[in-house]
Design a protein around this motif. Sequence first.
Motif, PDB file in Angstrom:
ATOM      1  N   GLN A 179      91.969 113.564  12.981  1.00  0.00           N
ATOM      2  CA  GLN A 179      92.854 113.291  14.104  1.00  0.00           C
ATOM      3  C   GLN A 179      92.981 111.787  14.301  1.00  0.00           C
ATOM      4  O   GLN A 179      91.998 111.041  14.221  1.00  0.00           O
ATOM      5  N   GLN A 180      94.219 111.345  14.529  1.00  0.00           N
ATOM      6  CA  GLN A 180      94.517 109.931  14.698  1.00  0.00           C
ATOM      7  C   GLN A 180      94.915 109.655  16.145  1.00  0.00           C
ATOM      8  O   GLN A 180      95.642 110.443  16.762  1.00  0.00           O
ATOM      9  N   HIS A 181      94.442 108.549  16.660  1.00  0.00           N
ATOM     10  CA  HIS A 181      94.791 108.155  18.026  1.00  0.00           C
ATOM     11  C   HIS A 181      95.740 106.960  17.938  1.00  0.00           C
ATOM     12  O   HIS A 181      95.321 105.804  17.842  1.00  0.00           O
ATOM     13  N   VAL A 182      97.013 107.268  17.915  1.00  0.00           N
ATOM     14  CA  VAL A 182      98.049 106.250  17.774  1.00  0.00           C
ATOM     15  C   VAL A 182      99.094 106.456  18.861  1.00  0.00           C
ATOM     16  O   VAL A 182      99.248 107.548  19.412  1.00  0.00           O
ATOM     17  N   SER A 183      99.812 105.387  19.154  1.00  0.00           N
ATOM     18  CA  SER A 183     100.921 105.467  20.109  1.00  0.00           C
ATOM     19  C   SER A 183     102.182 105.851  19.349  1.00  0.00           C
ATOM     20  O   SER A 183     102.589 105.160  18.406  1.00  0.00           O
ATOM     21  N   LEU A 184     102.794 106.945  19.750  1.00  0.00           N
ATOM     22  CA  LEU A 184     103.976 107.444  19.057  1.00  0.00           C
ATOM     23  C   LEU A 184     105.242 106.873  19.684  1.00  0.00           C
ATOM     24  O   LEU A 184     105.340 106.760  20.915  1.00  0.00           O
ATOM     25  N   PRO A 185     106.231 106.520  18.863  1.00  0.00           N
ATOM     26  CA  PRO A 185     107.515 106.058  19.411  1.00  0.00           C
ATOM     27  C   PRO A 185     108.331 107.239  19.922  1.00  0.00           C
ATOM     28  O   PRO A 185     107.953 108.404  19.736  1.00  0.00           O
ATOM     29  N   GLN A 186     109.449 106.950  20.512  1.00  0.00           N
ATOM     30  CA  GLN A 186     110.361 108.008  20.926  1.00  0.00           C
ATOM     31  C   GLN A 186     110.965 108.674  19.690  1.00  0.00           C
ATOM     32  O   GLN A 186     111.219 108.011  18.684  1.00  0.00           O
ATOM     33  N   PRO A 187     111.171 109.987  19.731  1.00  0.00           N
ATOM     34  CA  PRO A 187     111.764 110.663  18.566  1.00  0.00           C
ATOM     35  C   PRO A 187     113.118 110.073  18.201  1.00  0.00           C
ATOM     36  O   PRO A 187     113.946 109.808  19.071  1.00  0.00           O
TER      37      PRO A 187
END
Length: 276
Positions: A179-187
């Motif tokens: 599992q990765q803890h990253v900030s996702l951009p808007q789709p």
Amino acid sequence: MKQESPLTSTLAFLAARKTPLAIHGAILSAFFAFLLLWSDAVFDILSRMDDKASRQRISLPEETDGMEWSIDRLQVLPGAIEVDGWAFIAGQDARESRVYAVLKSASDTYVFDTFPRIRPDVSHTFSGAAENVDHSGFVTFIPRDAVPGTGLVLGVYVEGKVLSTLQYTDRVIRGQSKQQHVSLPQPDTGVLTYAVDRCSPGDGVTVLEGWGFIEGADARSSRTLVVLQSDADTYVFDTFWRRRLDIGRAYDGHGRNLQASGFVAFIPEGAVPPGD
């Protein structure tokens, strides 16, 4: 009534059965002749099972075409990873080439030497493709403690006298995605092209397999993550790279090195809470 001795009865039986016994004798003679002729070769192959491959510190070229190859066996043994197959560069003498096994993880690349094997079947199949392709066979036993435990993509590197070629296969030593803890951009559906070809739960993991690339970008410079989203939370997992020649052909001109756009993820059971 005259009684025949056991010796007389035995001789009479052999005389009556001389044709089948002659055939059996010929078969046995041929078998023993085969053992005598091939005992050195058989012993050589079996003895190599005790030999372990050595890691090689060499610079690999970019992945290119021009190689014929096959992986006949990829097996994880208690102390080693066995790789058995053949590979040669078209138009080159296979006797003047060296074959290496390549294992690629998410963070590193490992190169190992191999032991040559004679493959008359390859020479028969590829008659005229190159010289001495019966010398294209190889086998190697990579120590388990020399590479990470899981999540390795298998490649083949052939170092020839004139050319050298590297190709990654679609064979993956199964691992577990983290599992990765990253900030996702808007789709953004305008620049991402992708497909999920398989979603198979079972055996303690859920396997997600597919491909994805950013329009106009180099797939080799991209990192693919799998995102699972529920009403309550979002879960991001890393993936393992897979070679996808079909995508490179189907989307030619939409990006660079799209054969590197494939991925597979092994999401462990329990990584996503039940009900999500």
